[in-house]
Design a protein around this motif. Structure first.
Motif, mmCIF file in Angstrom:
data_model
loop_
_atom_site.group_PDB
_atom_site.id
_atom_site.type_symbol
_atom_site.label_atom_id
_atom_site.label_comp_id
_atom_site.label_asym_id
_atom_site.label_seq_id
_atom_site.Cartn_x
_atom_site.Cartn_y
_atom_site.Cartn_z
ATOM 1 N N LEU A 114 0.856 -1.189 0.000
ATOM 2 C CA LEU A 114 0.000 0.000 0.000
ATOM 3 C C LEU A 114 0.884 1.230 0.000
ATOM 4 C CD1 LEU A 114 -3.153 0.720 2.054
ATOM 5 C CD2 LEU A 114 -1.249 2.316 2.174
ATOM 6 N N CYS A 115 0.724 2.060 -0.995
ATOM 7 C CA CYS A 115 1.470 3.318 -1.047
ATOM 8 C C CYS A 115 0.494 4.441 -0.718
ATOM 9 C CB CYS A 115 2.094 3.517 -2.424
ATOM 10 S SG CYS A 115 3.058 5.022 -2.531
ATOM 11 N N GLN A 116 0.661 5.004 0.466
ATOM 12 C CA GLN A 116 -0.274 6.018 0.950
ATOM 13 C C GLN A 116 -0.317 7.215 -0.003
ATOM 14 O OE1 GLN A 116 -2.021 5.399 3.722
ATOM 15 N NE2 GLN A 116 -2.980 7.367 4.087
ATOM 16 N N VAL A 117 -1.514 7.660 -0.342
ATOM 17 C CA VAL A 117 -1.664 8.875 -1.135
ATOM 18 C C VAL A 117 -2.261 9.972 -0.240
ATOM 19 C CG1 VAL A 117 -1.868 7.759 -3.371
ATOM 20 C CG2 VAL A 117 -3.923 8.048 -1.983
ATOM 21 N N PRO A 118 -2.090 11.234 -0.522
ATOM 22 C CA PRO A 118 -1.421 11.793 -1.698
ATOM 23 C C PRO A 118 0.096 11.691 -1.640
ATOM 24 C CG PRO A 118 -2.140 13.562 -0.240
ATOM 25 C CD PRO A 118 -2.653 12.282 0.349
ATOM 26 N N VAL A 158 -19.172 9.994 11.955
ATOM 27 C CA VAL A 158 -17.769 10.333 11.694
ATOM 28 C C VAL A 158 -17.227 10.988 12.957
ATOM 29 C CG1 VAL A 158 -16.162 11.721 10.310
ATOM 30 C CG2 VAL A 158 -18.201 10.747 9.238
ATOM 31 N N PRO A 159 -16.214 10.441 13.605
ATOM 32 C CA PRO A 159 -15.539 9.185 13.258
ATOM 33 C C PRO A 159 -16.358 7.970 13.668
ATOM 34 C CG PRO A 159 -14.589 10.134 15.268
ATOM 35 C CD PRO A 159 -15.616 11.118 14.771
ATOM 36 N N GLY A 160 -15.844 6.791 13.400
ATOM 37 C CA GLY A 160 -16.477 5.551 13.856
ATOM 38 C C GLY A 160 -17.409 4.924 12.847
ATOM 39 N N GLY A 161 -17.366 5.378 11.597
ATOM 40 C CA GLY A 161 -18.226 4.791 10.563
ATOM 41 C C GLY A 161 -17.399 4.117 9.487
ATOM 42 N N VAL A 217 -3.371 -4.214 -2.763
ATOM 43 C CA VAL A 217 -4.473 -4.373 -1.810
ATOM 44 C C VAL A 217 -5.367 -3.137 -1.707
ATOM 45 C CG1 VAL A 217 -3.565 -6.254 -0.411
ATOM 46 C CG2 VAL A 217 -2.787 -3.918 0.030
ATOM 47 N N ASP A 218 -4.939 -2.025 -2.297
ATOM 48 C CA ASP A 218 -5.788 -0.834 -2.409
ATOM 49 C C ASP A 218 -6.774 -0.955 -3.566
ATOM 50 O OD1 ASP A 218 -5.397 1.243 -0.530
ATOM 51 O OD2 ASP A 218 -3.465 1.774 -1.431
ATOM 52 N N GLY A 219 -6.477 -1.826 -4.510
ATOM 53 C CA GLY A 219 -7.319 -1.946 -5.708
ATOM 54 C C GLY A 219 -7.231 -0.750 -6.633
ATOM 55 N N THR A 267 -13.069 15.550 7.425
ATOM 56 C CA THR A 267 -12.333 16.815 7.353
ATOM 57 C C THR A 267 -11.998 17.223 8.779
ATOM 58 O OG1 THR A 267 -13.671 17.410 5.418
ATOM 59 C CG2 THR A 267 -12.351 19.157 6.421
ATOM 60 N N ARG A 268 -10.741 17.602 8.960
ATOM 61 C CA ARG A 268 -10.315 18.088 10.283
ATOM 62 C C ARG A 268 -10.632 19.569 10.391
ATOM 63 N NH1 ARG A 268 -7.169 13.825 10.186
ATOM 64 N NH2 ARG A 268 -6.766 12.872 12.196
ATOM 65 N N VAL A 269 -11.383 19.933 11.417
ATOM 66 C CA VAL A 269 -11.670 21.356 11.644
ATOM 67 C C VAL A 269 -11.325 21.690 13.100
ATOM 68 C CG1 VAL A 269 -13.530 21.394 9.924
ATOM 69 C CG2 VAL A 269 -14.082 20.962 12.332
HETATM 70 N N1 LIG Z 1 -3.127 4.282 -0.601
HETATM 71 C C1 LIG Z 1 -4.051 4.751 0.235
HETATM 72 N N2 LIG Z 1 -5.029 3.920 0.670
HETATM 73 C C2 LIG Z 1 -5.985 4.371 1.533
HETATM 74 O O1 LIG Z 1 -6.891 3.607 1.925
HETATM 75 C C3 LIG Z 1 -5.911 5.728 1.986
HETATM 76 C C4 LIG Z 1 -4.887 6.532 1.495
HETATM 77 N N3 LIG Z 1 -3.973 6.027 0.631
HETATM 78 N N4 LIG Z 1 -4.807 7.820 1.867
HETATM 79 C C5 LIG Z 1 -5.737 8.420 2.781
HETATM 80 C C6 LIG Z 1 -7.073 7.710 2.800
HETATM 81 C C7 LIG Z 1 -7.878 7.946 4.066
HETATM 82 N N5 LIG Z 1 -7.967 6.662 4.722
HETATM 83 C C8 LIG Z 1 -8.505 6.449 5.990
HETATM 84 C C9 LIG Z 1 -8.306 5.300 6.708
HETATM 85 C C10 LIG Z 1 -8.784 5.156 7.988
HETATM 86 C C11 LIG Z 1 -9.492 6.168 8.596
HETATM 87 C C12 LIG Z 1 -9.963 6.017 9.992
HETATM 88 O O2 LIG Z 1 -9.677 5.044 10.662
HETATM 89 N N6 LIG Z 1 -10.695 7.000 10.506
HETATM 90 C C13 LIG Z 1 -11.159 7.019 11.880
HETATM 91 C C14 LIG Z 1 -10.617 8.237 12.612
HETATM 92 C C15 LIG Z 1 -9.154 8.468 12.402
HETATM 93 C C16 LIG Z 1 -8.653 9.694 13.117
HETATM 94 O O3 LIG Z 1 -8.815 9.808 14.340
HETATM 95 O O4 LIG Z 1 -8.102 10.564 12.431
HETATM 96 C C17 LIG Z 1 -12.664 7.074 11.886
HETATM 97 O O5 LIG Z 1 -13.239 7.556 10.920
HETATM 98 O O6 LIG Z 1 -13.242 6.643 12.877
HETATM 99 C C18 LIG Z 1 -9.733 7.312 7.887
HETATM 100 C C19 LIG Z 1 -9.241 7.442 6.589
HETATM 101 C C20 LIG Z 1 -7.323 5.737 3.979
HETATM 102 N N7 LIG Z 1 -6.831 6.267 2.867
#
Ligand SMILES: Nc1nc(=O)c2c([nH]1)NC[C@@H]1CN(c3ccc(C(=O)N[C@@H](CCC(=O)O)C(=O)O)cc3)C=[N+]21
Length: 312
Positions: A95-99, A261-264, A119-121, A232-234
């Motif tokens: 998995l290569c995290q984006v952006p 959100v969060p928890g969904g 695994v990201d598809g 979105t973080r505010v």
């Molecule tokens: N290659 C790649 N694959 C991804 O799947 C990918 C990515 N890049 N880049 C960013 C986005 C975002 N993403 C999230 C994963 C978990 C939560 C998550 O666990 N959120 C918690 C809260 C997390 C917190 O406290 O910040 C919740 O909604 O309850 C959110 C967002 C995966 N991404």
């Protein structure tokens, strides 16, 4: 009062299944599945997500490794790392995290990961398979969204679904998954004219525009099911940051069910990453993926085929 769809609890159940699948592989003499996460730069949100992914691996017995690279890394060096991971037999998921930083061609990098380990598809082969309904690895967030919807609605045939957002990560793939289940899907975005009136027709709303509180109460039909993908973080009142979704949660009490959100959706994304990794490991080991795959259990639509061959 709308039901709250508890993504954390549902993700926990999926993790139990994933852990059982890992244990079964290990009991059969295979090495535990392995996931490698690549993180370029130090975006704070990305750091949080990557940490959660690594911790989640530990919970279910997936071996994980992390490559943290400076944002000055060249595209060439990143591609060299991926080429090495592609042939590493201990790595089943990459998995290569984006952006990624500006100077890196994201499409080129994501397309360099072999589809079997993607695994990201996000690889075009997996995207193409999803859009033709011919298997492949399904992106984690859309897969999680489908599982959340299915905790409320069994059969999506003929349901009116409005997707808000057209991203490659959420909007487009989730629309394809919904179409595979015979839903009537309208894909919209922030430039769509008359969005409230379109959304008001929906039996199911998937809000993935990344626009805080975009979906207001009067946009929502009585009894609709709402999946809120926005995060979105505010700044909060207490000086800390808080997370807000794309839905004005307090205004949609007339909905049938809504994700918080969060928890969904967030926890489901991570749980699906783990199950995708186990699926990739099973395929690599030549273990039958048709019988036990969680995706097959849910819908029977997304049979994973190993080794890049098309299903007969
Ligand atoms: N290659 C790649 N694959 C991804 O799947 C990918 C990515 N890049 N880049 C960013 C986005 C975002 N993403 C999230 C994963 C978990 C939560 C998550 O666990 N959120 C918690 C809260 C997390 C917190 O406290 O910040 C919740 O909604 O309850 C959110 C967002 C995966 N991404």
């Amino acid at each position: 009062m709308a039901d709250i769809i508890d993504g954390r609890a549902i993700a926990g159940q999926l993790d139990e299944q994933t852990k059982a699948d890992v244990d079964a592989l290990v009991a059969a003499g295979h090495p535990a599945p392995g996931l490698t996460v690549i993180l370029v730069g130090n975006d704070p949100a990305s750091e949080v997500y990557v940490r959660r992914k690594i911790e989640a691996c530990e919970r279910v017995g997936i071996r994980s490794s992390e490559h943290r690279l400076p944002d000055t890394i060249t595209q060439e060096a990143l591609l060299t790392l991926i080429a090495r991971l592609n042939v590493d037999p201990e790595v089943h998921g990459i998995l290569c995290q984006v952006p990624l930083p500006e100077h890196i061609d994201t499409g080129k990098v994501l397309g360099a990961i072999v589809p079997e380990k993607d695994v990201d598809g996000f690889h075009p082969v997996n995207v193409g398979r999803l859009s033709t309904g011919t298997g492949g690895i399904v992106p984690c967030t859309p897969l999680g969204i489908m599982k959340l919807i299915h905790t409320v609605i069994d059969d999506l045939t003929g349901k009116d679904v409005v997707v808000i957002g057209k991203s490659n990560i959420v909007g487009k793939p989730v629309a394809n998954l919904l179409l595979e289940e015979e839903a009537t899907v309208t894909v919209t975005h922030i430039h769509t004219h008359g969005l409230p009136d379109i959304v008001r027709k929906a039996d199911i709303i998937v809000a993935a525009a990344g626009a805080p509180r975009l979906v207001r109460g009067f946009w929502v039909k009585e009894g609709a099911v709402i999946i809120d993908v926005g995060i979105t973080r505010v700044p909060g009142e207490d000086g800390k940051t808080k997370l807000v979704g794309d839905v004005a949660f307090d205004e949609v009490q007339h909905a049938k069910a809504v994700t918080p959100v969060p928890g969904g959706v967030g926890p489901m994304t991570i749980a699906c990453l783990l199950s995708n990794t186990v699926k990739a490991a099973r395929a690599a080991y030549g273990v039958n993926t048709d019988v036990n795959s969680d995706i097959d259990r849910d819908s029977g639509h997304h049979t994973f085929t190993a080794s890049g061959s098309l299903p007969n």
